[in-house]
Scaffold this active site. Structure first.
Site, PDB file in Angstrom:
ATOM      1  N   LYS A  24       3.251 -12.590  -0.127  1.00  0.00           N
ATOM      2  CA  LYS A  24       3.067 -11.257   0.315  1.00  0.00           C
ATOM      3  C   LYS A  24       4.494 -10.788   1.034  1.00  0.00           C
ATOM      4  CE  LYS A  24       0.601  -9.055   4.414  1.00  0.00           C
ATOM      5  NZ  LYS A  24      -0.274  -9.283   5.332  1.00  0.00           N
ATOM      6  N   SER A  29      -4.589  -6.393   5.374  1.00  0.00           N
ATOM      7  CA  SER A  29      -3.214  -5.663   4.632  1.00  0.00           C
ATOM      8  C   SER A  29      -2.597  -6.516   3.525  1.00  0.00           C
ATOM      9  CB  SER A  29      -2.053  -5.681   5.598  1.00  0.00           C
ATOM     10  OG  SER A  29      -1.765  -7.117   6.273  1.00  0.00           O
ATOM     11  N   SER A  71      -6.264  -9.887   8.157  1.00  0.00           N
ATOM     12  CA  SER A  71      -5.595  -9.512   7.003  1.00  0.00           C
ATOM     13  C   SER A  71      -5.518 -10.516   5.409  1.00  0.00           C
ATOM     14  CB  SER A  71      -4.056  -8.899   7.128  1.00  0.00           C
ATOM     15  OG  SER A  71      -3.948  -7.588   7.470  1.00  0.00           O
TER      16      SER A  71
HETATM   17  N1  GLN Z   1      -6.356  -4.545  10.106  1.00  0.00           N
HETATM   18  C1  GLN Z   1      -5.955  -5.092  11.214  1.00  0.00           C
HETATM   19  C2  GLN Z   1      -4.847  -4.095  11.627  1.00  0.00           C
HETATM   20  O1  GLN Z   1      -4.661  -3.127  10.828  1.00  0.00           O
HETATM   21  C3  GLN Z   1      -5.348  -6.250  11.022  1.00  0.00           C
HETATM   22  C4  GLN Z   1      -4.188  -6.403  10.077  1.00  0.00           C
HETATM   23  C5  GLN Z   1      -3.703  -8.012   9.930  1.00  0.00           C
HETATM   24  O2  GLN Z   1      -4.334  -8.811  10.017  1.00  0.00           O
HETATM   25  N2  GLN Z   1      -2.670  -7.941   9.785  1.00  0.00           N
HETATM   26  O3  GLN Z   1      -4.137  -4.297  12.567  1.00  0.00           O
END
Ligand code: GLN
Length: 478
Positions: free
Chosen positions: A78, A153, A177
């Site tokens: 990532k 994400s 994410s």
């Molecule tokens: N979807 C959640 C957010 O937008 C979690 C994102 C994540 O785990 N980085 O914050």
């Protein structure tokens, strides 16, 4: 048979023994990445570095050296993780072109295990999102239906694995994410306990929640990746000194006698009935294997979304203050350029709308007049959510829930509706707030053939138990 269809341990064994060359694997992986470029999973492909590295591995083996546990295994990283040999942007224009002067600890550990680090994957900007549509470099597409999102994400990492570009990937999970894109792409994704895996070299989003973890196509492959990256790191003061058990061995253990908690609070309105059915069917298969299913209560689950979005935005507003356009970004690309001009240029490249929204919200909840009403209150509710887990784990060994309330939704569907987007993580956020171990694994498909994920949650540092149950689910779903 394609090397890229094998479990990680098998491919590593073939490369270690010389039956398959790392170079052949590297070429195959790079070819699939090129063929599937339309999915937009990668922000950077390290083509030459991967081939050079594969050549070195083959030469070392030819000299009689023993290769590591990820010998010749293609892994995607990532773009929130710092890498020496490739740029790190965290999905943001503000960091575009920036090169880290060091490797994240997890990246260094993968290299030391002789993995092939083929490139950096697309992601929501600064890991803020659930659909990958917040990337400054365009959305990632779901390989099972390219009109749909892959989740976020860490969407690029999930897709690299789901589409067979690599055998594994690293993501980061702050509120879901890793688990949510794993569910939506039909892969296995682990969010380790807070402190299990080093975050040194992870671009910070919300520091009390962020964790790095692996994606793979099967449970024991994910277990091998976790065993390589887990363990104490003196460079990360939040990393635990707790020993790392044999996660792969845990995949072979029986579930007989284990107690599986099923919280009705995770099966309420908003859950797609097709997902509820398949998740319950997977739990019933665990019961048929000798596990004991126990209904439990987790009454504060419904406050997870509100609590998370106060705490995560507060922490993000403080973490992102360092991206002032002076120390990172364009300056690296144009050494010696006029600082003032670069400052303006970086500012105009700027943060995307979701990141701005979060900085504004986070600054607001931390501001003097509102701190007690929002931030301090959210901390108190976080303690209640944590207590839900403590009480549950006094009665059960693992908790089983859906990972996501819906399967992959169409691209664009929730872009204008942040609240609908935030609800995508309703089932993953509580485990993040509690800092416990959780994973998602595929347990079936919808009628439209979209993957469905089961979430398993265990107490902090009980990843081995989580893997035992996940591997049993995997065997019974096959
Ligand atoms: N979807 C959640 C957010 O937008 C979690 C994102 C994540 O785990 N980085 O914050």
């Amino acid at each position: 048979m394609s090397a890229l269809s094998l479990p990680i341990a098998e491919l590593a064994r073939l490369v270690q023994s010389g039956s398959v060359t790392a170079e052949a694997v590297a070429r195959e992986s790079l070819k699939v990445i090129a063929d599937r470029r339309g999915l937009n999973a990668f922000l950077h492909v390290s083509e030459q570095a991967t081939l050079d590295r594969a050549g070195e591995l083959d030469a070392r083996r030819a000299r009689g050296e023993a290769l590591g546990p990820l010998a010749g295994v293609p892994i995607a990283i990532k773009d929130a993780l710092c890498t020496l040999d490739a740029p790190t942007s965290s999905g943001s224009k503000i960091l575009a072109g920036w090169r880290s002067p060091y490797d994240a600890t997890v990246v260094a550990r993968l290299r030391a295990a002789d993995a092939l680090l083929v490139g950096k994957t697309n992601m929501d900007e600064f890991a803020m999102g659930s659909s990958n549509e917040n990337s400054a470099f365009g959305p990632v597409k779901n390989p099972w239906d390219e009109t749909r999102i892959p989740g976020g994400s860490s969407g690029g990492s999930a897709v690299a694995v789901a589409a067979g570009m690599t055998l594994g990937a690293l993501g980061s999970d702050t509120g879901g994410s890793i688990r949510q894109p794993a569910a939506l792409t039909g892969t296995v994704g682990i969010k380790p306990s807070y402190g299990r895996v080093s975050r040194y070299g992870l671009v910070a989003f919300a520091s009390s929640l962020d964790q790095v973890g692996p994606f793979a196509r099967d449970v024991s492959s994910a277990a091998r990746l976790l065993s390589v990256i887990a363990g104490h790191d003196p460079r990360d003061s939040t990393s635990s000194t707790e020993g790392v058990p044999d996660y792969e061995a845990a995949c072979g253990r029986e579930v007989r006698g284990l107690r599986v908690g099923v919280p009705e609070d995770y099966f309420g309105p908003g859950l797609d009935p097709e997902i509820a059915d398949q998740v319950r069917a997977a739990i019933a298969r665990l019961e048929a294997d000798g596990a004991r299913v126990v209904p439990i209560q987790m009454p504060h689950t419904r406050h997870g979304v509100a609590t998370y979005y106060v705490l995560a935005t507060a922490e993000a507003s403080s973490n992102l203050a360092r991206f002032d356009g002076v120390r990172f970004g364009l300056r690296e690309e144009r050494p010696g350029a006029d600082l003032g001009a670069l400052y303006d240029a970086t500012r105009s490249a700027g943060f995307g709308p979701e990141v701005k929204r979060r900085i504004l919200l986070g600054t607001f909840v931390l501001s003097a007049g509102y701190y007690d009403a929002y931030y301090a209150q959210a901390e108190r509710v976080r303690a209640l959510i944590r207590r839900d887990f403590e009480r549950a784990f006094a009665e059960v060994d693992v908790i089983a829930t859906p990972t996501s309330p819906t399967a992959a939704f169409p691209l664009g569907e929730r872009v204008e509706d942040p609240l609908a987007m935030y609800l995508a993580d309703v089932y993953t956020l509580p485990a993040s707030l509690a800092g416990v171990a959780a994973l998602s694994l595929p347990v079936g498909r919808t009628r439209a053939q979209l993957p469905i994920g089961l979430q398993l949650i265990a107490p902090a540092f009980a990843e081995a138990r989580l893997l035992t149950v996940a591997a049993a689910c995997e065997r019974s779903s096959a």
